[in-house]
Design a protein around this motif. Structure first.
Motif, PDB file in Angstrom:
ATOM      1  N   MET A   1     -55.260   8.827  -3.415  1.00 12.56           N
ATOM      2  CA  MET A   1     -55.457   8.477  -2.016  1.00 12.56           C
ATOM      3  C   MET A   1     -55.463   6.946  -1.848  1.00 12.56           C
ATOM      4  SD  MET A   1     -58.551   9.437   0.556  1.00 12.56           S
ATOM      5  CE  MET A   1     -59.631   8.242  -0.175  1.00 12.56           C
ATOM      6  N   ILE A   2     -54.710   6.477  -0.872  1.00  9.04           N
ATOM      7  CA  ILE A   2     -54.644   5.020  -0.673  1.00  9.04           C
ATOM      8  C   ILE A   2     -55.734   4.575   0.298  1.00  9.04           C
ATOM      9  CG2 ILE A   2     -53.205   3.132   0.201  1.00  9.04           C
ATOM     10  CD1 ILE A   2     -50.775   4.639  -0.855  1.00  9.04           C
ATOM     11  N   LYS A  21     -54.986  -5.301   0.098  1.00  7.24           N
ATOM     12  CA  LYS A  21     -54.727  -4.673   1.404  1.00  7.24           C
ATOM     13  C   LYS A  21     -54.695  -3.148   1.240  1.00  7.24           C
ATOM     14  CE  LYS A  21     -51.794  -5.105   5.427  1.00  7.24           C
ATOM     15  NZ  LYS A  21     -50.587  -5.690   5.986  1.00  7.24           N
ATOM     16  N   TYR A  22     -54.003  -2.695   0.198  1.00  5.34           N
ATOM     17  CA  TYR A  22     -53.969  -1.255  -0.123  1.00  5.34           C
ATOM     18  C   TYR A  22     -54.363  -1.074  -1.587  1.00  5.34           C
ATOM     19  CZ  TYR A  22     -51.216  -1.032   4.146  1.00  5.34           C
ATOM     20  OH  TYR A  22     -50.795  -1.147   5.432  1.00  5.34           O
ATOM     21  N   ASP A  38     -46.849   8.248  -1.442  1.00  2.21           N
ATOM     22  CA  ASP A  38     -47.688   7.964  -0.258  1.00  2.21           C
ATOM     23  C   ASP A  38     -47.447   6.536   0.239  1.00  2.21           C
ATOM     24  OD1 ASP A  38     -48.728  10.431  -0.454  1.00  2.21           O
ATOM     25  OD2 ASP A  38     -50.702   9.807  -1.235  1.00  2.21           O
ATOM     26  N   ALA A  39     -47.352   5.609  -0.725  1.00  2.00           N
ATOM     27  CA  ALA A  39     -47.157   4.196  -0.350  1.00  2.00           C
ATOM     28  C   ALA A  39     -45.816   4.008   0.347  1.00  2.00           C
ATOM     29  CB  ALA A  39     -47.237   3.311  -1.594  1.00  2.00           C
ATOM     30  N   SER A  40     -44.794   4.720  -0.126  1.00  7.12           N
ATOM     31  CA  SER A  40     -43.459   4.536   0.476  1.00  7.12           C
ATOM     32  C   SER A  40     -43.449   5.035   1.924  1.00  7.12           C
ATOM     33  CB  SER A  40     -42.385   5.222  -0.354  1.00  7.12           C
ATOM     34  OG  SER A  40     -42.496   6.609  -0.193  1.00  7.12           O
ATOM     35  N   LYS A  41     -44.356   6.001   2.217  1.00  7.49           N
ATOM     36  CA  LYS A  41     -44.437   6.483   3.604  1.00  7.49           C
ATOM     37  C   LYS A  41     -45.055   5.415   4.515  1.00  7.49           C
ATOM     38  CE  LYS A  41     -44.675  11.273   2.242  1.00  7.49           C
ATOM     39  NZ  LYS A  41     -45.666  12.178   1.635  1.00  7.49           N
ATOM     40  N   LEU A  42     -45.969   4.620   3.924  1.00  3.17           N
ATOM     41  CA  LEU A  42     -46.580   3.539   4.707  1.00  3.17           C
ATOM     42  C   LEU A  42     -45.567   2.412   4.914  1.00  3.17           C
ATOM     43  CD1 LEU A  42     -50.070   3.147   3.003  1.00  3.17           C
ATOM     44  CD2 LEU A  42     -49.687   3.668   5.406  1.00  3.17           C
ATOM     45  N   VAL A  65     -54.494  -9.788  -2.217  1.00  4.49           N
ATOM     46  CA  VAL A  65     -53.211  -9.132  -2.486  1.00  4.49           C
ATOM     47  C   VAL A  65     -52.762  -8.439  -1.204  1.00  4.49           C
ATOM     48  CG1 VAL A  65     -52.003  -7.446  -3.918  1.00  4.49           C
ATOM     49  CG2 VAL A  65     -53.884  -8.789  -4.889  1.00  4.49           C
ATOM     50  N   ASP A  66     -51.615  -8.869  -0.715  1.00  8.30           N
ATOM     51  CA  ASP A  66     -51.136  -8.382   0.576  1.00  8.30           C
ATOM     52  C   ASP A  66     -50.509  -6.981   0.463  1.00  8.30           C
ATOM     53  OD1 ASP A  66     -50.788  -8.724   3.269  1.00  8.30           O
ATOM     54  OD2 ASP A  66     -48.708  -9.418   3.037  1.00  8.30           O
ATOM     55  N   GLY A  67     -50.251  -6.531  -0.769  1.00  7.24           N
ATOM     56  CA  GLY A  67     -49.585  -5.242  -0.962  1.00  7.24           C
ATOM     57  C   GLY A  67     -50.496  -4.187  -1.561  1.00  7.24           C
ATOM     58  N   LEU A  68     -49.950  -3.436  -2.500  1.00  2.00           N
ATOM     59  CA  LEU A  68     -50.651  -2.288  -3.094  1.00  2.00           C
ATOM     60  C   LEU A  68     -51.107  -2.606  -4.524  1.00  2.00           C
ATOM     61  CD1 LEU A  68     -51.324   0.825  -3.200  1.00  2.00           C
ATOM     62  CD2 LEU A  68     -48.963   1.158  -3.991  1.00  2.00           C
ATOM     63  N   VAL A  69     -52.387  -2.395  -4.796  1.00  2.00           N
ATOM     64  CA  VAL A  69     -52.894  -2.503  -6.168  1.00  2.00           C
ATOM     65  C   VAL A  69     -53.112  -1.088  -6.687  1.00  2.00           C
ATOM     66  CG1 VAL A  69     -54.845  -3.229  -7.604  1.00  2.00           C
ATOM     67  CG2 VAL A  69     -53.977  -4.764  -5.827  1.00  2.00           C
ATOM     68  N   LEU A  70     -52.548  -0.813  -7.863  1.00  2.00           N
ATOM     69  CA  LEU A  70     -52.709   0.516  -8.470  1.00  2.00           C
ATOM     70  C   LEU A  70     -53.500   0.389  -9.758  1.00  2.00           C
ATOM     71  CD1 LEU A  70     -49.180   2.210  -8.210  1.00  2.00           C
ATOM     72  CD2 LEU A  70     -51.252   2.763  -6.924  1.00  2.00           C
ATOM     73  N   LYS A  71     -54.644   1.057  -9.804  1.00  2.00           N
ATOM     74  CA  LYS A  71     -55.494   0.964 -11.001  1.00  2.00           C
ATOM     75  C   LYS A  71     -55.173   2.135 -11.923  1.00  2.00           C
ATOM     76  CE  LYS A  71     -59.814  -0.026 -12.916  1.00  2.00           C
ATOM     77  NZ  LYS A  71     -59.432   0.233 -14.312  1.00  2.00           N
ATOM     78  N   ASN A  72     -54.810   1.770 -13.157  1.00  2.00           N
ATOM     79  CA  ASN A  72     -54.436   2.793 -14.131  1.00  2.00           C
ATOM     80  C   ASN A  72     -55.684   3.406 -14.767  1.00  2.00           C
ATOM     81  OD1 ASN A  72     -53.478   4.198 -16.398  1.00  2.00           O
ATOM     82  ND2 ASN A  72     -51.697   2.860 -16.541  1.00  2.00           N
ATOM     83  N   GLU A  73     -55.869   4.713 -14.571  1.00  2.00           N
ATOM     84  CA  GLU A  73     -57.029   5.388 -15.171  1.00  2.00           C
ATOM     85  C   GLU A  73     -56.597   6.590 -16.004  1.00  2.00           C
ATOM     86  OE1 GLU A  73     -59.737   6.017 -11.909  1.00  2.00           O
ATOM     87  OE2 GLU A  73     -60.366   3.909 -11.937  1.00  2.00           O
TER      88      GLU A  73
END
Ligand code: FAD
Ligand code: EPU
Length: 347
Positions: A1-2, A21-22, A38-42, A65-73
């Motif tokens: 979920m973003i 930002k995301y 999901d991000a591509s839909k935004l 960060v103006d874009g998307l940060v993805l945390k690897n878990e």
């Protein structure tokens, strides 16, 4: 979920207060692909240029960060094969690196003991070709699986394809920001080949009064040395060595050594010499008679026990730490005509 406008302060070892930002985290391959979908839909460009975060221990944030940060878990450690001499262990990219090292030591699989206590994730280990005390990831690396963001497919890389160098790989150069590393497979030794060539280890083992060498004892020695000079990010924000140790021609080293007899350098197989950047920084400073080592301006500083490590004493913005690093680069250049390069990723 973003989610939106998330603080990254607790997700980077410098403890810099910036916002994404995301933001989303993923715990397996499918959820990574779903996050990007999901991000591509935004916004299409959001999904194409995410910033991947592991432990955040080699990043300096200088802005939101103006874009998307993805945390690897993505976690999990499994033995996937073996031969007479080796064991092949696959680990999820979001797995904690030190936990992975401890797992190998418990199982008596040798090869990563010299890399104990390096902060961060398994996924960043090949990205950076992490190294310490005479060992680098390339020495134990077998292969990795990475997701190609634009092509939306998983690709396997072998050792040669990763183009490892000193704190370098293809993922920091030719393929910069194109792949997300999901899992790494290491080739470990069933019979240990002890690497105690780094002087300080032998000395520490003596202090510990170790009579029978083992991978566990080496890991303990490395952990003791590291704890004695590197600041704990939980106490003082930092990202380890801020700069790389610069390589120079042997002739350049000889000339410098004549002028500065204390200069520390290590001869490499290629005939060049790696200079100890910590020494160069310690012997430079913001003004005559003042060393950078232990220097502090606002909450940004140069660690008192290891000049190669820049620190955040509390509220320093990333831009101030970056400015301090610029001043250090400039003064080392003025004193020694040697150009320092940053190791830390600047965002
Ligand atoms: P992050 O900081 O989260 O990311 C680093 C870079 O890799 C970023 O560009 C990020 O976008 C990218 N990235 C991360 N994960 C992935 C992924 N899964 N896929 C694609 N890209 C990804 N390093 C050494 O080599 N040797 C040392 O001895 C050492 N000592 C340290 C001591 C201290 C106290 C600290 C704070 C740091 C030290 N470091 C050392 C640096 C750091 O621990 C390593 O670089 C580590 O590998 C960073 O891992 P991370 O998960 O925190 O990476
Ligand atoms: N030195 C000084 N002053 C200082 C610091 C160092 O003179 O303030 C000199 C000393 O002579 C010392 C020599 O530099 O003997 C080397 O110092 P150290 O053993 O602490 O290692 P380093 O070169 O500073 C490198 C890696 C570390 C790694 C250690 C151990 C780089 C950029 N750094 O540091 O990796 O843990 O060796 O192998 O290669 C990292 O990459 O973040 C990191 C911490």
């Amino acid at each position: 979920m973003i989610t939106e406008h998330i603080s990254l302060k607790n997700l980077n070892s410098f403890g810099i207060e910036v916002r994404a930002k995301y933001f989303a985290s993923f715990a397996d391959k499918n959820s990574l692909e779903a996050c990007l979908e999901d991000a591509s839909k935004l916004n299409q460009s959001l999904s194409l240029h995410p910033l991947i975060l592991g432990g955040g221990s080699n990043i300096l944030f200088t802005r939101d960060v103006d874009g998307l940060v993805l945390k690897n878990e993505i976690t999990g450690i499994e033995t996937i094969g073996e031969d007479d001499d080796h064991v092949f262990i696959k680990a999820g990219a979001g797995e904690n690196w030190h936990r992975f090292v401890m797992h190998c030591i418990e199982k008596d699989y040798a090869g990563v003991e010299n890399l104990a206590l390096i902060p961060g994730s398994v996924g960043a280990s090949p990205m950076q070709n992490i190294g310490a005390y005479g060992v680098e990831i390339k020495d134990v690396f077998h292969s990795l699986e990475a997701y190609h963001i634009a092509d939306k497919k998983w690709v396997t890389f072998n050792k040669m394809e990763c183009a490892f160098g000193y704190r370098e790989s293809v993922f920091k150069n030719k393929f910069k920001q194109q792949f997300i590393i999901g899992a790494v497979t290491y080739q470990l030794n069933k019979k240990p080949v002890f690497n105690t060539s780094y002087g300080a280890i032998t000395q520490e083992l003596e202090t510990m009064q170790v009579t029978k060498l083992s991978i566990g004892a080496i890991a303990q020695a490395v952990m003791r040395i590291r704890s004695s000079k590197l600041p704990d990010p939980a106490v003082i924000g930092n990202a380890g060595s801020f700069f790389k140790n610069p390589e120079v021609e042997a002739a350049v080293f000889e000339k410098l050594k004549d002028q500065f007899p204390g200069l520390v350098g290590y001869r490499l197989d290629n005939g060049r010499v790696k200079l100890a950047a910590g020494w160069l920084i310690e012997h430079s400073g913001p003004a005559k008679g003042i060393s950078w080592k232990g220097y502090r301006i606002g909450d940004a500083g140069c660690h008192a026990k290891q000049a190669l490590v820049l620190v955040n004493y509390g509220q320093a913005p990333g831009s101030e730490i970056l400015a301090l690093s610029d001043a250090i680069i400039q003064s080392v250049w003025q004193n020694f005509s040697v150009r320092l390069e940053r190791e830390v990723n600047i965002v």
